[in-house]
Structure formats: C-alpha cells, structure tokens
Design an enzyme around this catalytic site. Structure first.
Site, PDB file in Angstrom:
ATOM      1  N   HIS A 298       0.852  -1.185   0.000  1.00 20.26           N
ATOM      2  CA  HIS A 298       0.000   0.000   0.000  1.00 20.26           C
ATOM      3  C   HIS A 298       0.892   1.241   0.000  1.00 20.26           C
ATOM      4  O   HIS A 298       1.586   1.498   0.983  1.00 20.26           O
ATOM      5  CB  HIS A 298      -0.878  -0.031   1.260  1.00 20.26           C
ATOM      6  N   HIS A 341      -0.928   3.303  11.491  1.00 19.49           N
ATOM      7  CA  HIS A 341       0.298   4.081  11.464  1.00 19.49           C
ATOM      8  C   HIS A 341       0.285   5.216  12.488  1.00 19.49           C
ATOM      9  O   HIS A 341      -0.764   5.610  12.993  1.00 19.49           O
ATOM     10  CB  HIS A 341       0.568   4.652  10.061  1.00 19.49           C
ATOM     11  N   GLU A 347      -3.230  15.258  10.730  1.00 16.01           N
ATOM     12  CA  GLU A 347      -4.164  14.968   9.645  1.00 16.01           C
ATOM     13  C   GLU A 347      -5.593  15.385  10.013  1.00 16.01           C
ATOM     14  O   GLU A 347      -6.178  14.872  10.970  1.00 16.01           O
ATOM     15  CB  GLU A 347      -4.148  13.483   9.310  1.00 16.01           C
ATOM     16  N   HIS A 371      -6.564  13.716  13.511  1.00 11.70           N
ATOM     17  CA  HIS A 371      -5.562  12.835  14.098  1.00 11.70           C
ATOM     18  C   HIS A 371      -4.254  13.614  14.138  1.00 11.70           C
ATOM     19  O   HIS A 371      -3.607  13.811  13.107  1.00 11.70           O
ATOM     20  CB  HIS A 371      -5.394  11.563  13.259  1.00 11.70           C
ATOM     21  N   HIS A 377      -3.519   5.659  14.519  1.00 10.69           N
ATOM     22  CA  HIS A 377      -4.828   5.522  13.889  1.00 10.69           C
ATOM     23  C   HIS A 377      -4.735   4.549  12.721  1.00 10.69           C
ATOM     24  O   HIS A 377      -3.660   4.087  12.356  1.00 10.69           O
ATOM     25  CB  HIS A 377      -5.377   6.876  13.436  1.00 10.69           C
TER      26      HIS A 377
END
Length: 441
Positions: A298, A341, A347, A371, A377
């Site tokens: 990813h 992560h 964010e 976050h 999260h």
C-alpha cells in the site's frame, strides 16, 4: 450590465476559462482595456487605474514570483476607515483557549442554522496551527451558509483560502472574474483578493483551509515523470468581468486574526482587465490522475497530493491537500485499506460523498476528523477484519471522495470544536474490538 448581458456573459464565460496552473494570464472585459508593452503606462487605457497585486515578495525567484496587474475603475485605496467587528466563531492561530489533547477526534456534520447566515457569518473554526503573525501553518473552518452575501465583500489579509464544497454549489464573484464551483471541485482564492459568495442552490456546506504559509503549488512528480497527479492544464482561471456600480457596500477584512469592516461607495469588483499569475482558480478533482500500486503493498498517501504549501524544511509541508478519489485497487497479497500508522504529520480529514474505505461507519459526508502528530490511527475493527479476510481481486472504489489537510504543525482545536454536540465522544470505541491474534509458532 443588463440582466441579458449578464446572462450572455455567464454563458460565454463557461467556454472561456483560462487554463494552466500558475501560468501568466491576460484577459480584458472590454477590448483595449489592457495596456500593451508596458504594465504601468503614464495613462492607462480608458481612464483606468493600474494597480499591482503581489502575493509573494517582489524579489522572489522568477518561478515562485506571483503578481497580477489590475486595470480598474477605482484604486483599492478608495475606501473608508476600518472598525472592529465581533469575530463570532472565527478563530486564528495560535489557539490558546483550550489545551490541545492527543486524543483522536471526530465530528458529525454541522447543521444549517434557522437564521440567515451568509458565507462569512457561517464560518466556524474547528482547529488551527502555526501563527498568523509569523505566516506559518493554517486554520480549518466549516461553512454552513443559507443566504447570499448582499452588498458585502470579504478580503483575507491573513492567508490564502482553499474551499472544498461538500453540499451545494457556490458562485464566487471575485475582483478578477466569476467562478462557479460544485461539490467535487475546489476553489483557491489568493491572500488579499476581494470576493463575494452567492448560493445558486440556496444553501451550501463545506470546508475551508486558510493557508497562512507559502501559496499552494503543484507537488513535484519525481520518478513518476512528466504526467500524472494533477496536471497543469486542468486548473481553470476566470476571465475579466467587472461591474461599475455606485452604491453603499461593506468590505470585511480579516487582518492579524481579527475582523474589520469599512464602507465603500462603489463595488470593488471593478477590474476591467488584468494580466498576471496570482488569481483565483478552480480545479475539478475528478481530473486527478491517480498513481497507485499494480503489484503489492500500500503506497503512502502522499501519492494523492493535489496541492502543497511548502515549509522551510524540504519534504515536510506546511500543508498538503490530499484526496482519496474513485480508483482501481489491484495490489496482490496486500492489506488494502490504509494501514495502521503513527505519523509526524497532523491529519484533518473530511468526506465529500460516499464512504471512506478505512471508516465505513460513523464517518459521514460533511463530517470530519482530526488525528494529530504521533496519534495512532488506522482502519476500524470491522474494516480490519473484513479486509484481512477478503478474497483479493481487482476492485473499483466508486462511491467515494474524501480529502485530507495534512500539516507538519499540530492542530489545536477550538473551544467550539471540543465542546460541540457534534463531537463523537465515543470515536475511540471503533478500535476497541481489535483482538490479540498472536500465536507463538
């Protein structure tokens, strides 16, 4: 202009956007209004005033320098003295009214008021970072407007404005022309440009990023090469449009974190021609060319960066504007939702429509989450269990459009945000079902 001429102009305008991010544009509403060969002649054509508008320092490197020459009926200095206004729910950085917690935060959408509120009156600050005075960081606001701005205009001297509509179209009437924006598009208005927002559908809700730092620009593509991500040609700028109206108007200016009002005896939208590269622009997010994995793993969300505001540290942005649009997902033997992560970046996320693949419950269109730096999260329990057991095959994510304002600075929520009834106090519970699965081989 007469109503018929106005309608003709709007129809013609739709066919005459000037394209290309950051390019020098020139446009005139009347033939001959734009001087040729000299920006500031002794006498500008048609009795107009020449006025330079700069959003970078005069001596900024050529490829970073942003300025526009306006040829207008009256210079901007033709205005009254300012008086202070009550700022309502608008706040600026630094925010000190509440202690900033490291908790994961999420909110339901803000509802529309029963009282008439235009774009400016409806602005509610959720969080901010950096400092207005040092021109670092940003503030994040929500608008829930249900009336047009009538005979009043807004100018933000504190920062560039990025508007992300979520519900309802906007008509931005700016000094340099008109721009129509719908959900799925974004609008950027440079620091200091005067504008007015009208609501074709009667009401509108969305997100605003007020960028105190360096102006947004396109990120570098690196090994991706010459094509992909947001392409220069898809950014659209307005053509010149003006109104010559003598009447009583109000100009609201945000300056050093506060709101001020002054009187005008004419419409400030009186620019008959302009040339330059600092102007409002719009971008259709559906034209973003997604780059993604076609083998395994990813990639980091930085592959979805549409615009970036640089900081003084290479590779760490003042703000990145990132989207998660419809796309194909084909990676093999890979956990496909966003991985768990912790990150040095803070964010703020919003959802324009559909479902976000890491949060299938509780994160709804018009809602938002925060976050902050190093807060862990990732996908909620149900999403993790579903994705880790899925029969992998090429999959099209269709009904989704989420975005993120990502910053190197910690976002401090406002008192309104932390105490709002829309805050989901049980947000942390979406991860409580994650069970120990370790097996000692």
């Amino acid at each position: 202009m007469s109503d018929n001429n106005q309608l003709d102009y709007q129809l013609n305008y739709q066919l005459n956007y000037q394209n290309g991010f950051g390019n020098e544009h020139e446009t005139e509403a009347l033939t001959g209004a734009l001087p040729r060969g000299q920006f500031n002649p002794q006498k500008a054509p048609m009795g107009l005033y020449a006025e330079q508008f700069s959003t970078t320092a005069f001596t900024a490197p050529r490829h970073q320098n942003r300025r526009t020459w306006m040829y207008r009926i009256r210079p901007s200095v033709a205005q009254g003295n300012y008086t202070a206004l009550v700022s309502g729910h608008i706040r600026s950085a630094p925010i000190t009214e509440m202690v900033t917690p490291p908790d994961l935060l999420r909110w339901n959408p803000l509802s529309f008021s029963d009282k008439p509120l235009d774009f400016i009156n409806s602005l509610t600050t959720i969080a901010a970072n950096g400092s207005v005075q040092t021109q670092t960081g940003s503030a994040i606001h929500i608008y829930t407007a249900n009336s047009n701005m009538e005979n009043r205009f807004f100018c933000n001297a504190d920062g560039e404005i990025l508007i992300v509509p979520q519900e309802g179209a906007l008509l931005a009437r700016t000094e340099l022309g008109l721009l129509h924006i719908h959900p799925g598009e974004i609008l950027i208005i440079p620091r200091g440009i005067k504008f007015q927002i009208q609501l074709p559908a009667g009401k509108a809700r969305g997100y605003v990023c007020e960028n105190y730092g360096s102006p947004f620009e396109l990120p570098e593509r690196g090994p991706v090469g010459a094509n992909g991500f947001a392409n220069d040609r898809d950014f659209q700028y307005p053509v010149a449009h003006f109104e010559d109206i003598d009447d009583e108007f109000e100009l609201i200016t945000k300056f050093n974190g506060n709101l001020f009002s002054c009187a005008l005896n004419h419409s400030p939208l009186d620019v008959v021609a302009w040339v330059g590269n600092s102007a409002p622009y719009k971008y259709d997010l559906s034209t973003f060319n997604v780059i993604n994995s076609v083998s395994f793993d990813h990639p980091d969300p930085s592959i979805f960066t549409v615009l970036t505001s640089r900081s003084d540290t290479t590779g760490i942005a003042n703000i990145d504007f990132v989207i998660f649009p419809p796309r194909w997902v084909v990676a093999e033997n890979t956990f496909r939702p966003p991985y768990f992560h912790r990150n040095i970046m803070s964010e703020f996320m919003g959802l324009i429509h559909g479902t976000y693949d890491a949060k299938e419950e509780g994160f709804v269109p018009g809602g938002f989450s925060l976050h902050n730096c190093m807060s862990p999260h990732g996908p909620e329990t149900a999403v993790y269990e579903k994705a880790s057991k899925a029969n992998l095959k090429p999959e099209r994510y269709k009904d989704t459009l989420a975005f993120m304002f990502e910053s190197r600075f910690i976002y401090s929520p406002t008192r309104f945000a932390l105490e709002s009834d829309t805050r989901q106090k049980d947000y942390i519970h979406c991860w409580q079902g994650l069970k120990k699965q370790f097996k000692d081989a």
